[in-house]
Motif scaffolding. Structure first.
Motif, PDB file in Angstrom:
ATOM      1  N   UNK A 134     -39.804 -74.425  58.802  1.00 36.41           N
ATOM      2  CA  UNK A 134     -39.617 -73.326  59.748  1.00 36.41           C
ATOM      3  C   UNK A 134     -40.976 -72.917  60.303  1.00 36.41           C
ATOM      4  N   UNK A 135     -41.103 -72.969  61.618  1.00 33.27           N
ATOM      5  CA  UNK A 135     -42.366 -72.632  62.290  1.00 33.27           C
ATOM      6  C   UNK A 135     -42.076 -71.584  63.348  1.00 33.27           C
ATOM      7  N   UNK A 136     -42.797 -70.490  63.280  1.00 37.56           N
ATOM      8  CA  UNK A 136     -42.556 -69.346  64.159  1.00 37.56           C
ATOM      9  C   UNK A 136     -43.821 -69.057  64.965  1.00 37.56           C
ATOM     10  N   UNK A 137     -43.734 -69.114  66.285  1.00 35.99           N
ATOM     11  CA  UNK A 137     -44.836 -68.732  67.173  1.00 35.99           C
ATOM     12  C   UNK A 137     -44.475 -67.381  67.764  1.00 35.99           C
ATOM     13  N   UNK A 138     -45.248 -66.369  67.416  1.00 32.38           N
ATOM     14  CA  UNK A 138     -44.874 -65.012  67.814  1.00 32.38           C
ATOM     15  C   UNK A 138     -46.027 -64.194  68.333  1.00 32.38           C
ATOM     16  N   UNK A 139     -45.736 -62.928  68.580  1.00 32.91           N
ATOM     17  CA  UNK A 139     -46.715 -61.998  69.148  1.00 32.91           C
ATOM     18  C   UNK A 139     -46.424 -60.609  68.609  1.00 32.91           C
ATOM     19  N   UNK A 140     -47.464 -59.896  68.251  1.00 38.19           N
ATOM     20  CA  UNK A 140     -47.314 -58.491  67.879  1.00 38.19           C
ATOM     21  C   UNK A 140     -48.337 -57.665  68.640  1.00 38.19           C
ATOM     22  N   UNK A 141     -47.979 -56.424  68.958  1.00 42.49           N
ATOM     23  CA  UNK A 141     -48.830 -55.541  69.747  1.00 42.49           C
ATOM     24  C   UNK A 141     -49.504 -54.525  68.851  1.00 42.49           C
ATOM     25  N   UNK A 142     -50.778 -54.259  69.128  1.00 46.76           N
ATOM     26  CA  UNK A 142     -51.508 -53.226  68.403  1.00 46.76           C
ATOM     27  C   UNK A 142     -50.898 -51.862  68.723  1.00 46.76           C
ATOM     28  N   UNK A 143     -50.644 -51.068  67.698  1.00 50.20           N
ATOM     29  CA  UNK A 143     -49.962 -49.793  67.902  1.00 50.20           C
ATOM     30  C   UNK A 143     -50.794 -48.812  68.711  1.00 50.20           C
ATOM     31  N   UNK A 144     -52.111 -48.945  68.677  1.00 50.04           N
ATOM     32  CA  UNK A 144     -52.973 -48.009  69.403  1.00 50.04           C
ATOM     33  C   UNK A 144     -53.327 -48.513  70.800  1.00 50.04           C
ATOM     34  N   UNK A 145     -53.860 -49.720  70.877  1.00 53.24           N
ATOM     35  CA  UNK A 145     -54.325 -50.234  72.168  1.00 53.24           C
ATOM     36  C   UNK A 145     -53.260 -51.007  72.933  1.00 53.24           C
ATOM     37  N   UNK A 146     -52.240 -51.481  72.239  1.00 51.17           N
ATOM     38  CA  UNK A 146     -51.225 -52.297  72.898  1.00 51.17           C
ATOM     39  C   UNK A 146     -51.667 -53.729  73.122  1.00 51.17           C
ATOM     40  N   UNK A 147     -52.853 -54.107  72.613  1.00 49.87           N
ATOM     41  CA  UNK A 147     -53.360 -55.473  72.798  1.00 49.87           C
ATOM     42  C   UNK A 147     -52.523 -56.445  71.963  1.00 49.87           C
ATOM     43  N   UNK A 148     -52.157 -57.601  72.541  1.00 48.35           N
ATOM     44  CA  UNK A 148     -51.324 -58.555  71.806  1.00 48.35           C
ATOM     45  C   UNK A 148     -52.139 -59.418  70.848  1.00 48.35           C
ATOM     46  N   UNK A 149     -51.547 -59.770  69.732  1.00 48.05           N
ATOM     47  CA  UNK A 149     -52.091 -60.747  68.796  1.00 48.05           C
ATOM     48  C   UNK A 149     -51.052 -61.847  68.621  1.00 48.05           C
ATOM     49  N   UNK A 150     -51.434 -63.075  68.894  1.00 49.59           N
ATOM     50  CA  UNK A 150     -50.508 -64.205  68.811  1.00 49.59           C
ATOM     51  C   UNK A 150     -50.726 -64.927  67.481  1.00 49.59           C
ATOM     52  N   UNK A 151     -49.650 -65.480  66.939  1.00 40.62           N
ATOM     53  CA  UNK A 151     -49.756 -66.118  65.635  1.00 40.62           C
ATOM     54  C   UNK A 151     -48.800 -67.298  65.535  1.00 40.62           C
ATOM     55  N   UNK A 152     -49.146 -68.208  64.614  1.00 39.28           N
ATOM     56  CA  UNK A 152     -48.274 -69.317  64.238  1.00 39.28           C
ATOM     57  C   UNK A 152     -48.026 -69.184  62.736  1.00 39.28           C
ATOM     58  N   UNK A 153     -46.759 -69.038  62.373  1.00 41.00           N
ATOM     59  CA  UNK A 153     -46.397 -68.805  60.969  1.00 41.00           C
ATOM     60  C   UNK A 153     -45.425 -69.888  60.524  1.00 41.00           C
ATOM     61  N   UNK A 154     -45.554 -70.335  59.266  1.00 40.62           N
ATOM     62  CA  UNK A 154     -44.648 -71.375  58.768  1.00 40.62           C
ATOM     63  C   UNK A 154     -44.326 -71.119  57.305  1.00 40.62           C
ATOM     64  N   UNK A 155     -43.388 -71.881  56.791  1.00 42.01           N
ATOM     65  CA  UNK A 155     -42.987 -71.756  55.386  1.00 42.01           C
ATOM     66  C   UNK A 155     -43.600 -72.850  54.522  1.00 42.01           C
ATOM     67  N   UNK A 156     -44.808 -73.277  54.907  1.00 40.67           N
ATOM     68  CA  UNK A 156     -45.496 -74.335  54.175  1.00 40.67           C
ATOM     69  C   UNK A 156     -46.296 -73.819  53.003  1.00 40.67           C
ATOM     70  N   UNK A 157     -47.286 -74.600  52.602  1.00 42.75           N
ATOM     71  CA  UNK A 157     -48.038 -74.300  51.375  1.00 42.75           C
ATOM     72  C   UNK A 157     -49.009 -73.135  51.550  1.00 42.75           C
ATOM     73  N   UNK A 158     -49.370 -72.791  52.800  1.00 42.93           N
ATOM     74  CA  UNK A 158     -50.312 -71.695  53.016  1.00 42.93           C
ATOM     75  C   UNK A 158     -51.722 -72.053  52.574  1.00 42.93           C
ATOM     76  N   UNK A 159     -52.598 -71.043  52.521  1.00 42.33           N
ATOM     77  CA  UNK A 159     -53.972 -71.268  52.075  1.00 42.33           C
ATOM     78  C   UNK A 159     -54.520 -69.980  51.486  1.00 42.33           C
ATOM     79  N   UNK A 160     -55.530 -70.112  50.673  1.00 41.65           N
ATOM     80  CA  UNK A 160     -56.158 -68.964  50.025  1.00 41.65           C
ATOM     81  C   UNK A 160     -56.948 -68.172  51.063  1.00 41.65           C
TER      82      UNK A 160
END
Length: 273
Positions: free
Chosen positions: A229-255
């Protein structure tokens, strides 16, 4: 003034002598002398003399500042020319390196894969399963090496191109990357989720390369998941409204203590397998 000059003043009709300091930014940089007939100078003349001294001090200061700026600009121009020569030399070395990678490494790599393929096709029936497995590993490794060479050359070219900034529909660009990932991974079960991402100002080629690298890593390190499962998404900063884009998956991750190395060139947080 020195004594000889003072002695020369009365024959010239100068009975009164006034010196106004030239001060700019709290610094004494000189003085202006005024002479006249006997008697105190009128207040109006004193004011004029003071204003003249002030304006001259400002003019001298600006002239000195201009000269410093001019010298500094010449020094910067010389440094820029030196850096430009160094950059051209570095780019020439990089071109030579890219040429070497493209030609000198690809030829033996093609030979390895070609002979392994011929061995598999012509003598595969006489080889046991372990030998066939090793041939498969050999061909997969040569294919991976070819892709690494392609990525290295692409990195070399993209890093030297001028930015071509324009509005980019990010969701459509991610869709292109996802389609390419699907075609590369055959029948593997991968679930992609793409949020509404809007439009960003970016260089399309560089942004696509960055997205492709992120999604490819997500695909690679979810290899043991079914489905991945791979999710490409976006979340907005609650104060400035600036977007942050991310790629999230259900893989092994990293430290997370190694997060600063994640986007470093030639850094690795996992093994190749």
């Amino acid at each position: 003034p020195p004594a000889p000059e003072i002695d020369a003043l009365p024959p010239s009709g100068v009975e009164a002598y006034m010196v106004m300091p030239m001060i700019a930014r709290g610094e004494l940089i000189g003085a202006v002398s005024f002479g006249g007939p006997a008697g105190p100078f009128p207040s109006e003349q004193v004011s004029i003399a003071r204003e003249v001294a002030t304006q001259l001090a400002i003019a001298v200061t600006q002239a000195r500042l201009y000269e410093r700026v001019r010298l500094h600009a010449e020094e910067l121009e010389t440094r820029v020319q030196e850096r430009t020569r160094e950059l051209k030399a570095a780019n020439a070395e990089l071109d030579a390196f890219a040429y070497s990678v493209s030609h000198d490494l690809r030829a033996p790599l093609r030979a390895i894969d070609g002979y392994a393929r011929m061995l598999e096709e012509d003598y595969g029936s006489g080889l046991d399963k372990e030998a066939m497995r090793m041939l498969g590993v050999l061909r997969a490794s040569s294919d991976r090496m070819a892709r690494l060479i392609d990525d290295l050359l692409a990195f070399s070219r993209l890093g030297r191109q001028p930015l071509q900034m324009r509005p980019v529909p990010l969701e459509a660009l991610v869709g292109q990357v996802v389609d390419e990932m699907r075609s590369e991974n055959g029948n593997r079960s991968i679930e992609f989720v793409i949020d509404e991402l809007g439009t960003v100002d970016a260089d399309p080629a560089l942004l696509k390369q960055a997205l492709a690298n992120l999604v490819r890593n997500a695909v690679k390190f979810t290899g043991t998941k079914n489905p991945a499962r791979i999710h490409v998404g976006c979340r907005l900063d609650m104060n400035s409204g600036a977007p942050t884009y991310y790629v999230k998956d259900n893989g092994v991750g990293f430290d997370m203590k190694y997060y600063d190395k994640l986007f470093g060139v030639f850094q690795r947080l996992h093994s190749a397998t």
